[in-house]
Design an enzyme around this catalytic site. Structure first.
Site, PDB file in Angstrom:
ATOM      1  N   HIS A 252     -80.207  57.728 -95.050  1.00  0.00           N
ATOM      2  CA  HIS A 252     -79.384  56.575 -96.025  1.00  0.00           C
ATOM      3  C   HIS A 252     -79.707  56.878 -97.465  1.00  0.00           C
ATOM      4  O   HIS A 252     -80.993  57.185 -97.611  1.00  0.00           O
ATOM      5  CB  HIS A 252     -80.154  55.276 -95.646  1.00  0.00           C
ATOM      6  CG  HIS A 252     -79.684  54.843 -94.292  1.00  0.00           C
ATOM      7  ND1 HIS A 252     -80.749  54.168 -93.181  1.00  0.00           N
ATOM      8  CD2 HIS A 252     -78.625  54.872 -93.436  1.00  0.00           C
ATOM      9  CE1 HIS A 252     -80.272  53.999 -92.288  1.00  0.00           C
ATOM     10  NE2 HIS A 252     -78.730  54.465 -92.218  1.00  0.00           N
ATOM     11  N   GLU A 290     -74.122  57.418 -92.072  1.00  0.00           N
ATOM     12  CA  GLU A 290     -72.990  56.825 -91.549  1.00  0.00           C
ATOM     13  C   GLU A 290     -72.788  55.804 -92.581  1.00  0.00           C
ATOM     14  O   GLU A 290     -73.072  54.737 -92.715  1.00  0.00           O
ATOM     15  CB  GLU A 290     -73.633  56.145 -90.319  1.00  0.00           C
ATOM     16  CG  GLU A 290     -74.999  55.773 -90.236  1.00  0.00           C
ATOM     17  CD  GLU A 290     -75.902  54.957 -90.763  1.00  0.00           C
ATOM     18  OE1 GLU A 290     -75.228  54.142 -91.550  1.00  0.00           O
ATOM     19  OE2 GLU A 290     -77.136  54.820 -90.521  1.00  0.00           O
TER      20      GLU A 290
END
Length: 337
Positions: A252, A290
């Protein structure tokens, strides 16, 4: 931005600077003012390296330094050919040099060079943490090594003319900065983690206690500019959405400082972050992410660094794009300098 072809000095993470004098097909490298190696270069379709004193036995440090200098100066070059009377066994064992069918000739490959962990890792290189399969929160996965503390990665980015480094987050040092970044409108739009100092302290403490996630601060010239979470994908919520391997790592990413935004900066820190994760455990074959599927800018930056979009899928809180970068593709196609 600096041109690699104009290099005359190359700082190393451990402190000394590698200096070079190249003229008339000869290259002399010095380290901390002391001669390291003197070479004769034969350039053509391939680059051949000969010691000016053929009977000399070069140190592994000298061989590594010459490879670093030449690969950094010529980002497109994939191989170097050494001509040595004496084969350095340590360089062969490490993968720095490879034997060829020609007597006295050895090959150095860019893709192997950048997989050597030192001097980029902040901690001494160890063998991979022993594997023991365990079950936690209903998921079977390898037990993870204790998380590191302090600086874990450092490299001088020649294109930026600046150091890129990664260190582990320290809550007492970084909480206010993390809170400011999360509460900026731009970051909150994608992270949706705006909140108070105490909320963010609780958020970071939970991650600190979680063995599957490592929180990192990215720095340019030691100035913090970004926050990263590196997680083991096998234990993460992403695992059911693709064919996850035991040592896949996920990321992230958050750039907090506005003056460190831009594609040239992303190219630097994203390649450094992925490089660190592949060096951290040689069993890691993929790095995944993602981002929100509508975050076209971030997806574009990742594709520029050789990630590919495997598919889109639905998390409970967002529509996500599954971005994947394999070890082989990274080291063959991403031009680290």
């Amino acid at each position: 931005m600096p041109n690699p072809q104009d290099l005359s000095a190359l700082p190393l993470p451990a402190g000394p600077t590698l200096n070079a004098d190249e003229s008339d097909g000869r290259l002399t490298l010095t380290l901390a003012g002391q001669p390291l190696v003197r070479l004769r270069l034969a350039r053509g379709e391939a680059l051949h390296l000969h010691l000016q004193n053929p009977g000399e036995v070069p140190s592994v440090q000298a061989l590594w330094a010459a490879a670093y200098w030449l690969f950094a100066r010529e980002p497109e070059r994939q191989q170097l050919f050494w001509h040595l009377e004496h084969t350095p066994d340590e360089a062969l064992r490490s993968g720095l040099l490879l034997a060829t069918d020609v007597a006295g000739q050895l090959r150095c490959e860019r893709t192997l060079f950048w997989q050597l962990p030192q001097p980029w890792l902040g901690l001494p290189s160890n063998e991979a943490y022993p594997q023991q399969m365990i079950i936690s929160t209903g998921k079977r996965h390898p037990a993870r090594a204790p998380k590191p503390r302090g600086e874990v990665y450092r490299r001088f980015d020649i294109r930026l003319g600046a150091w890129i480094s990664l260190r582990t987050l320290e809550i007492d040092v970084d909480l206010a900065r993390f809170n400011r970044w999360q509460n900026s409108t731009r970051v909150a739009n994608f992270w949706q983690e705006s909140g108070s100092l105490e909320q963010h302290r609780d958020y970071l403490q939970k991650l600190d206690a979680d063995p599957h996630t490592l929180t990192l601060i990215g720095c340019f010239d030691d100035e913090p500019f970004a926050y990263f979470e590196a997680y083991w994908a096998k234990e993460d919520r992403i695992a059911p959405f693709y064919d996850v391997d035991d040592y896949d790592r996920g990321i992230h990413m958050l750039v907090g400082e506005e003056h460190h935004r831009g594609p040239h900066k992303v190219a630097s820190w994203l390649s450094a972050l992925v490089h660190y994760l592949f060096l951290d455990d040689p069993r890691t074959q993929r790095v995944v992410a993602e981002p929100r599927a509508d975050n076209a800018r971030m997806i574009g930056h990742m594709q520029n660094q050789c990630f590919h979009c495997e598919k889109e899928f639905d998390f409970p809180h967002k529509r996500a794009a599954l971005m994947i970068l394999g070890r082989e593709r990274f080291f063959e196609r991403c031009g680290l300098v």
